[in-house]
Design a protein around this motif. Structure first.
Motif, PDB file in Angstrom:
ATOM      1  N   PHE A 253      47.492 -15.900 -39.761  1.00  0.00           N
ATOM      2  CA  PHE A 253      46.163 -16.054 -40.357  1.00  0.00           C
ATOM      3  C   PHE A 253      45.510 -14.684 -40.497  1.00  0.00           C
ATOM      4  CE2 PHE A 253      47.025 -19.865 -37.890  1.00  0.00           C
ATOM      5  CZ  PHE A 253      46.641 -20.901 -38.727  1.00  0.00           C
TER       6      PHE A 253
ATOM      7  N   TYR B 220      41.059 -21.505 -44.050  1.00  0.00           N
ATOM      8  CA  TYR B 220      42.330 -22.216 -44.056  1.00  0.00           C
ATOM      9  C   TYR B 220      42.063 -23.695 -43.859  1.00  0.00           C
ATOM     10  CZ  TYR B 220      44.463 -17.636 -43.479  1.00  0.00           C
ATOM     11  OH  TYR B 220      44.844 -16.346 -43.669  1.00  0.00           O
TER      12      TYR B 220
ATOM     13  N   LEU C 282      43.584 -27.158 -42.853  1.00  0.00           N
ATOM     14  CA  LEU C 282      44.743 -27.774 -42.211  1.00  0.00           C
ATOM     15  C   LEU C 282      44.683 -29.260 -42.533  1.00  0.00           C
ATOM     16  CD1 LEU C 282      47.121 -27.285 -40.251  1.00  0.00           C
ATOM     17  CD2 LEU C 282      45.530 -27.657 -38.380  1.00  0.00           C
TER      18      LEU C 282
ATOM     19  N   LYS D  40      47.310 -31.722 -35.683  1.00  0.00           N
ATOM     20  CA  LYS D  40      46.259 -30.741 -35.989  1.00  0.00           C
ATOM     21  C   LYS D  40      45.442 -30.384 -34.747  1.00  0.00           C
ATOM     22  CE  LYS D  40      44.276 -33.529 -39.006  1.00  0.00           C
ATOM     23  NZ  LYS D  40      45.120 -34.748 -38.899  1.00  0.00           N
TER      24      LYS D  40
ATOM     25  N   VAL E  79      37.212 -22.272 -35.357  1.00  0.00           N
ATOM     26  CA  VAL E  79      38.122 -23.405 -35.454  1.00  0.00           C
ATOM     27  C   VAL E  79      37.298 -24.690 -35.511  1.00  0.00           C
ATOM     28  CG1 VAL E  79      40.022 -24.615 -34.330  1.00  0.00           C
ATOM     29  CG2 VAL E  79      39.850 -22.130 -34.138  1.00  0.00           C
TER      30      VAL E  79
ATOM     31  N   LEU F 151      39.428 -21.878 -39.588  1.00  0.00           N
ATOM     32  CA  LEU F 151      40.493 -22.869 -39.682  1.00  0.00           C
ATOM     33  C   LEU F 151      39.846 -24.234 -39.552  1.00  0.00           C
ATOM     34  CD1 LEU F 151      43.472 -23.662 -39.806  1.00  0.00           C
ATOM     35  CD2 LEU F 151      43.586 -23.359 -37.338  1.00  0.00           C
TER      36      LEU F 151
ATOM     37  N   SER G 264      40.326 -28.405 -40.002  1.00  0.00           N
ATOM     38  CA  SER G 264      41.304 -29.486 -40.152  1.00  0.00           C
ATOM     39  C   SER G 264      40.635 -30.714 -40.724  1.00  0.00           C
ATOM     40  CB  SER G 264      41.912 -29.836 -38.790  1.00  0.00           C
ATOM     41  OG  SER G 264      41.059 -30.712 -38.093  1.00  0.00           O
TER      42      SER G 264
ATOM     43  N   THR H  81      52.613 -24.698 -47.490  1.00  0.00           N
ATOM     44  CA  THR H  81      51.418 -23.856 -47.343  1.00  0.00           C
ATOM     45  C   THR H  81      51.193 -23.097 -48.640  1.00  0.00           C
ATOM     46  OG1 THR H  81      52.740 -22.024 -46.504  1.00  0.00           O
ATOM     47  CG2 THR H  81      51.770 -23.480 -44.869  1.00  0.00           C
TER      48      THR H  81
END
Ligand SMILES: Nc1ncnc2c1ncn2[C@@H]1O[C@H](COP(=O)(O)OP(=O)(O)O)[C@@H](O)[C@H]1O
Ligand SMILES: [Mg+2]
Lengths: 300, 415
Positions: A28, A33, A35, A43, A158, A188, A190, A215
């Motif tokens: 990363f 991003y 997910l 995840k 996150v 990141l 999810s 990806t």
């Protein structure tokens, strides 16, 4: 000198029989991003390892080349985390809660005061700062959760299913918030909902059964997807047969026939019209089921 | 606010903890007032009074029987006792247990009981009058000799505890202890110390059970509130904040213990008096068979010190278990189980098991029984009773559990 590189190498986590995360490697850099994966894809487990809540069974996570578990609190200093399912101190007010987390994050009381004001404003919680946390609704609790995550200006943010349980207008607000936060950090995020990440995530990671199956950017994923979307008109009584044979993304019932949107490498029937493939189609192609829509209903 | 401030806020803002604090206050108030009522004084008409007023009267009555328990005092005590027992008893009110006798005896009761213990083979109320009648003043010369002989007889009499439980070497050691006790002893009023030390064990036991609710939450609540995943990914979550939690536990144990025991002692000793602080334990009939030269002040200090170690041990154990299991449920049961266990073990007579039982932590909150406990231990070639052993052992274990608790919490996996 490397700069802002979060790297995972052959990362695995086993829970007895289940391989929740299975030999994942990825790097990363700054950016958002997404997910993406259905429930049980791994995840949350991956995120827990990235936030040092859970030790990997094997593999490693490094920040600018250094093992994050060895870095200990020096790494945690860079972290902001919104867990998927989290609780709060029932008798703390929102402001108390944020100031406490700020103290845990090593902010001085003066810094904390300022920062708490700022994140309250950012998440639109200023007017609720005196409210006891036990009285917060699900949406407000999640906003407080985001507020605590960004208190320390994390380099690594996150967010585990941050949009779960939010209504459509809150979702839109949230996407805007992510875009604001994206600068100069790794975000990141999810989700099992394609539309959450489509517009905000620069890079999308499809996760399935503990592995990263694909990806890239939205365009790259679409280009790499073997299936294409086809629009087919079929008699109503054959709809079921098509369901058995193909991945059907959509069914529109018209007066005398049904219009199906089918995912397939080749035309499923003569007269099928090729259509532009969407990220949603890619998701369906990989997972065999549609992502949860904004209405939260993910089943065909 | 500092991290400590927030931890404290978590603790005191919890409803169950507020109830626990309230119960602690009630417990101390109840035990103190119950203890004051233990002291009774009976007036000429046979009406009993209790509490502070009774203590004042009793102290006055005991005034002539205060001082060195030597030949002259024993002799005049015998004269007085013969007089009391020689007086014809009036018709007693039904149900009233010989109030006139008790009224007459109250100032001299302590000396009377000591004489009874030294001369009565098996000291019983029914035969006491006859014993006094037959006792002559020259017999009294053998008071201290008799005391030692009585202890010896107990040790060597077949069928007695001592006979079964001690080796010859230990019996010799015990007799040596008895012979080296200071004589003659000083006697006098010491009701405050006696009552306080008699009642404080039950206060300690209920107190530590309540305390465990406060302590278990410090570590377990992060999991039951599901705040753990945010908590543990913060800068201080796995390090400084864990130390702070441990420190809060330590402060809570210390404050609760010393406030509860302090208030109790203050109320009891304040009302019943601190007289007798310098008297030896053996001056009280209750402690006739104690083998140590220890004043009431030292004894009470030992009780408080040992109790504190017991609290620290149980406290850190509770915290460790709550951190280990991520829940308060099992942790809060620990003190109750540990304190109830001895009741079930009472019927075990196997000498080896008895020695193991002697090392259980409940003795720390029951020093009187610990001092009387029959089994002896050999440590580094030295025969000793269990008190110093449990003191050292549980101090060390407290530190060990504190460290274990830190280690456990710091390395917690959140899955
Ligand atoms: N604490 C745990 N113990 C056992 N199995 C777990 C645990 N956490 C997750 N799993 C399993 O690991 C897999 C991945 O779970 P998770 O990471 O929660 O997936 P996701 O967040 O993508 O829904 C699932 O099969 C789940 O049952
Ligand atoms: Mg999840």
């Amino acid at each position: 000198m490397l700069f802002m590189e979060l790297k995972i190498t052959n990362l695995s986590k086993d829970f007895r029989k289940t391989k929740a995360v299975n030999q994942v490697s990825y790097t990363f850099h700054s950016g958002v991003y997404g997910l993406l994966g259905i429930n049980g894809a791994g995840k949350t487990t991956l995120m827990r390892m990235l936030t040092t809540l859970l030790n990997p069974t094997s593999g490693e996570i490094t920040w600018d080349g250094e093992d994050v578990f060895k870095m200990d609190k020096a790494y945690r200093k860079l972290l902001g985390y919104l867990p998927q399912d989290f609780g709060v101190y029932p008798d703390f007010s929102v402001q108390d809660y944020l100031r406490y987390i700020a103290a845990l994050k090593n902010l001085t009381p003066t810094e904390a005061k300022e920062k708490v004001q700022e994140v309250l404003l950012l998440t639109g919680m200023t007017q609720f700062k005196g409210k006891k946390m036990r009285t917060l609704s699900g949406g407000m609790k999640r906003r407080a959760g985001i507020a605590q995550a960004v208190l320390n200006d994390p380099k690594i943010l996150v967010l585990d299913e941050p949009t779960a349980g939010l209504d459509p207008s809150e979702r839109i607000r949230f996407r805007n918030l992510i875009s604001e936060l994206a600068a100069d950090r790794i975000v990141l995020l999810s989700t099992h909902i394609v539309s959450d990440v489509e517009s905000v995530a620069g890079q999308i990671i499809l996760m399935k059964e503990g592995r990263f199956v694909a990806t890239g950017t939205t365009e790259e994923l679409i280009a790499a997807c073997p299936d294409k979307g086809w629009l087919c008109n079929v008699p109503k009584d054959e709809v079921y047969a098509y369901h058995q044979k193909y991945r059907v993304a959509n069914v529109k019932t018209l007066s005398d026939h049904a219009q199906l949107r089918i995912l397939s490498q080749d035309a499923p029937m003569p007269g099928a019209v090729p259509e532009e493939t969407s990220l949603e189609d890619v998701f369906l192609s990989y997972f065999g089921e549609r992502s949860g829509g904004e209405d939260g209903n993910g089943m065909v | 606010m500092t991290l400590m401030g927030y931890e404290l806020k978590k603790m005191v803002s919890k409803r169950t903890n507020q109830i626990v604090l309230f119960l602690l206050v009630l417990l101390v108030a109840y035990t103190s007032s119950k203890t004051l009522k233990q002291v009774e004084w009976i007036d000429e008409a046979g009406n009993p009074i209790t509490g502070r007023a009774a203590a004042v009267k009793l102290r006055q009555d005991m005034e002539p029987w205060t001082g060195t328990l030597d030949q002259p005092m024993l002799e005049s005590a015998l004269v007085r006792l013969k007089e009391i027992y020689g007086t014809p008893q009036p018709d007693l009110r039904p149900g009233e247990n010989n109030w006139l006798l008790r009224h007459n005896l109250q100032g001299i009761k302590h000396v009377a009981d000591l004489i009874g213990l030294a001369y009565g083979d098996e000291y019983e109320d029914e035969t006491y009058a006859e014993m006094i009648e037959s006792l002559q003043s020259e017999d009294l010369l053998r008071f201290y000799e008799n005391k030692i002989a009585g202890h010896m007889a107990f040790l060597y009499k077949e069928g007695n505890w001592g006979y079964y439980s001690y080796t010859e070497e230990e019996k010799q050691y015990i007799m040596e202890q008895y012979r080296s006790l200071e004589t003659p002893i000083e006697v006098g009023y010491q009701e405050g110390w006696v009552q306080a030390s008699e009642q404080i064990p039950s206060l300690m036991k209920y107190c530590v059970i309540l305390l465990s609710f406060l302590l278990a939450g410090i570590f377990a609540d992060e999991f039951s509130w599901k705040t753990d995943s945010v908590y543990y990914n913060t800068y201080h979550g796995r390090t400084k904040s864990t130390v702070i939690k441990l420190l809060l536990g330590f402060i809570t144990i210390t404050l609760v213990y010393w406030l509860c025991m302090g208030c109790f002692s203050l109320v009891v000793l304040g009302n019943l008096g601190t007289d007798g602080a310098e008297l030896m334990l053996q001056s009280c009939p209750r402690y006739w068979s104690v083998r140590y030269d220890m004043t009431f002040l030292q004894y009470y200090g030992l009780i408080l010190g040992a109790g504190y170690i017991g609290f620290l041990f149980m406290g850190f154990l509770v915290m460790w278990v709550s951190a280990k299991t991520k829940s308060s449920v099992l942790a809060v049961l620990i003190p109750s189980v540990m304190l109830l266990l001895p009741m079930f073990l009472r019927e075990i007579f196997n000498p080896f098991l008895r020695k193991v039982i002697g090392l259980l932590p409940h003795w720390l909150m029951d020093i009187e029984q610990a001092i009387r406990y029959q089994y002896l231990y050999k440590v580094f070639g030295q025969v000793t009773c269990l008190v110093p052993i449990v003191l050292v052992m549980y101090s060390s274990l407290s530190i060990l559990f504190a460290l274990l608790c830190y280690w456990e919490y710091r390395h917690k996996q959140i899955a």
